[in-house]
Design an enzyme around this catalytic site. Structure first.
Site, short mmCIF file in Angstrom:
data_model
loop_
_atom_site.label_atom_id
_atom_site.label_comp_id
_atom_site.label_asym_id
_atom_site.label_seq_id
_atom_site.Cartn_x
_atom_site.Cartn_y
_atom_site.Cartn_z
N HIS A 73 45.06 33.41 45.35
CA HIS A 73 44.33 34.48 44.66
C HIS A 73 43.96 35.61 45.61
O HIS A 73 43.23 35.42 46.57
CB HIS A 73 43.08 33.87 44.03
CG HIS A 73 42.51 34.65 42.89
ND1 HIS A 73 43.26 35.11 41.85
CD2 HIS A 73 41.24 35.04 42.63
CE1 HIS A 73 42.49 35.74 40.98
NE2 HIS A 73 41.26 35.73 41.44
N ASP A 94 48.99 31.50 42.68
CA ASP A 94 47.79 31.87 41.92
C ASP A 94 48.02 31.68 40.42
O ASP A 94 48.92 32.29 39.85
CB ASP A 94 47.46 33.34 42.20
CG ASP A 94 46.18 33.80 41.54
OD1 ASP A 94 45.44 32.95 41.01
OD2 ASP A 94 45.91 35.02 41.57
N SER A 154 41.29 40.32 41.29
CA SER A 154 40.98 39.60 40.06
C SER A 154 40.45 40.57 39.00
O SER A 154 41.09 41.58 38.72
CB SER A 154 39.99 38.47 40.37
OG SER A 154 39.98 37.51 39.35
#
Length: 497
Positions: free
Chosen positions: A447, A422, A166
């Site tokens: 994710h 995601d 991320s």
């Protein structure tokens, strides 16, 4: 963006156990890693010699040499992102598995202003102290930490590979771009480096959240949209007491602001369900069942009372323990400069500030391309909010200028991995740009699924992706060793001239 840090009050107790080592259920690789928690004396301001002088703070990091071939094996360095570093270490088992294969030293560094790494303690989020929370300062922290630890550990010739998920994946990309003299390669999992630089469609994120539910069943998407429509109708008639009873709120809403907050809280629940749609139960960002989107759709389609179904679906996220009797609008969710959620506590303050300065997150829902109520968040909205909250004016386009945006062709040795479940994926790099800028698309992946430890429920796609990642990283380590050897040989030859 707080993909890795939304700590809801209903799950804090259980999560706190994991973060402090009392429970390692989140680690997937058999036995928990034997990390040692340490603190590094870090420079407060790397770029201004007058403001803080040589002031320092204690930056936390975790380290394990359990698999390391001392002085030779590579260093796997996790570029910590927006949360407590233990949360990332206990949910990134692939790095440990790879370390065992490649005899690597493993370090997880905590990002300044998060977890226990607060440069000014409780004063860290005051103005102007918070002004030293920037991407550039964080990268410099990591560069200095890597360099000094290599010296301390007699590891100066050990190649460094950075990992991140991320925002942490963004930082890994930036480290390879900014400090290629220190970092030999980067694995950037679920790194939305394009959308956060202002490149892309502001409708994309919530459109992709919606698509996850639509994949389970178009009827599921329609049920969610229908539930929100019923809420909107009740709000238009100011039937606040019924809204309270239908959605189990602790206090009846009494204004359009409360209704907006309710929409944000509910939309955030669906966002987290989509992001964390793993094929097994997890305890990362709270407790999630296996395949939570499928579970949510089962609830949304369980009967004709759409508002009750909406309430119970939100309960997967906000009331996983079942102990709450009602939802507190303003304690479970905080509106901020990130429409996808900032989380709670000090970490939420830090991420809100970053979303007000360098990281662009102007995403909107519109009830046309997605299933949520229209909720705009424009550049102007961001500017007004951030000026009032932090006394700053955002600088759109800064990350694009500073870290190249989509003009990455001259970079090298970066893996961009994304799962098609995601909602952050389409804000990142989905196509390979060269033989050393490799995009891996993981079918059925949520994710940064590839960073998690191996699990018997893993889809074949992530098993294959991890294999490719391991092979590429091994190549980069070998290449870096060759470069080091040639550089030393060249230096020795020059010494005899």
């Amino acid at each position: 963006m707080s993909a890795a840090l939304v700590l809801f009050t209903v799950t804090i107790a259980a999560l706190a156990d994991a973060l402090h080592g009392r429970s390692h259920a989140s680690f997937q690789a058999g036995k928990p890693p034997q990390f040692t928690e340490k603190y590094f004396t870090q420079t407060v301001d790397h770029f201004n010699f007058n403001s803080m002088g040589n002031g320092t703070f204690s930056q936390r990091y975790l380290i394990t040499d359990e698999y390391w071939k001392k002085g030779y094996g590579p260093i796997f360095f996790y570029t910590g992102n927006e949360g407590d570093v233990w949360g990332f270490a206990l949910n990134s088992g692939f790095i440990l598995e790879l370390a065992a294969q490649q005899q690597a030293l493993v370090i997880f560094a905590e990002h300044r202003y998060y977890g226990q790494s607060l440069p000014f303690g409780k004063e860290s989020f005051n103005i102007p102290q918070v002004g030293l929370l920037t991407v550039e300062q964080a990268l410099a922290d990591y560069a200095i930490m890597i360099s000094e630890l290599k010296e301390q550990l007699a590891a100066t010739d050990c190649p460094v590979i950075v990992f991140g998920g991320s925002y942490g994946g963004m930082l890994s990309v930036y480290m390879r771009i900014k400090y290629p003299n220190i970092v030999a390669g980067a694995l950037a999992a679920s790194a939305p480096i394009l959308s956060t630089a202002g490149l892309g469609d502001p409708r994309q994120f919530f459109r992709d959240v919606t698509a996850d539910f639509e994949k389970i069943s178009p009827e599921c998407r329609d049920a969610v949209r229908g539930a929100f429509h019923q809420l909107q109708q009740l709000a238009e008639h100011q039937d606040y007491s019924r809204i309270q009873s239908e959605v189990a709120l602790c206090k009846a809403p009494s204004s359009p602001r409360d209704i907006h907050q309710l929409y944000g809280l509910l939309r955030n629940a669906f966002t987290l369900l989509a992001m964390l749609d793993y094929p097994y139960s997890t305890h990362f960002i709270g407790h999630m069942p296996a395949n939570p989107v499928k579970v949510a759709c089962g609830i949304m389609l369980s009967g004709s009372d759409l508002l009750a179904n909406l309430r119970d679906t939100a309960g997967i996220v906000y009331n996983s323990t079942g102990v709450l009797t009602c939802f507190d609008l303003y304690n479970l969710y905080l509106e901020c400069a990130d429409p996808t959620g900032c989380g709670l506590g000090f970490d939420s303050l830090a991420w809100d500030y970053q979303a007000c300065t360098e990281v662009e997150l102007c995403y909107e829902s519109n009830n046309v391309t997605d299933m949520f109520p229209p909720m705009a968040f424009t550049e102007k909205d961001r500017e007004v909010y951030c000026s009032k909250r932090w006394a700053v004016v955002p600088r759109p386009g800064w990350l694009k200028v500073q870290f190249w945006g989509d003009a990455l062709s001259t970079a090298s040795n970066i893996i961009f991995s994304n799962g098609d479940l995601d909602p952050w994926a389409n804000g990142g790099v989905r196509k390979s740009l060269s033989s050393s800028l490799v995009a891996l698309n993981i079918s059925g992946g949520a994710h940064h699924l590839d960073l998690r430890g191996s699990n018997e429920a893993d889809p074949e796609s992530v098993i294959s992706a991890r294999k490719t990642e391991a092979e590429l990283i091994a190549q980069w380590v070998k290449m870096e060793r060759t470069k080091t050897r040639l550089r030393k040989s060249d230096t020795q030859q020059k010494g005899f001239i």
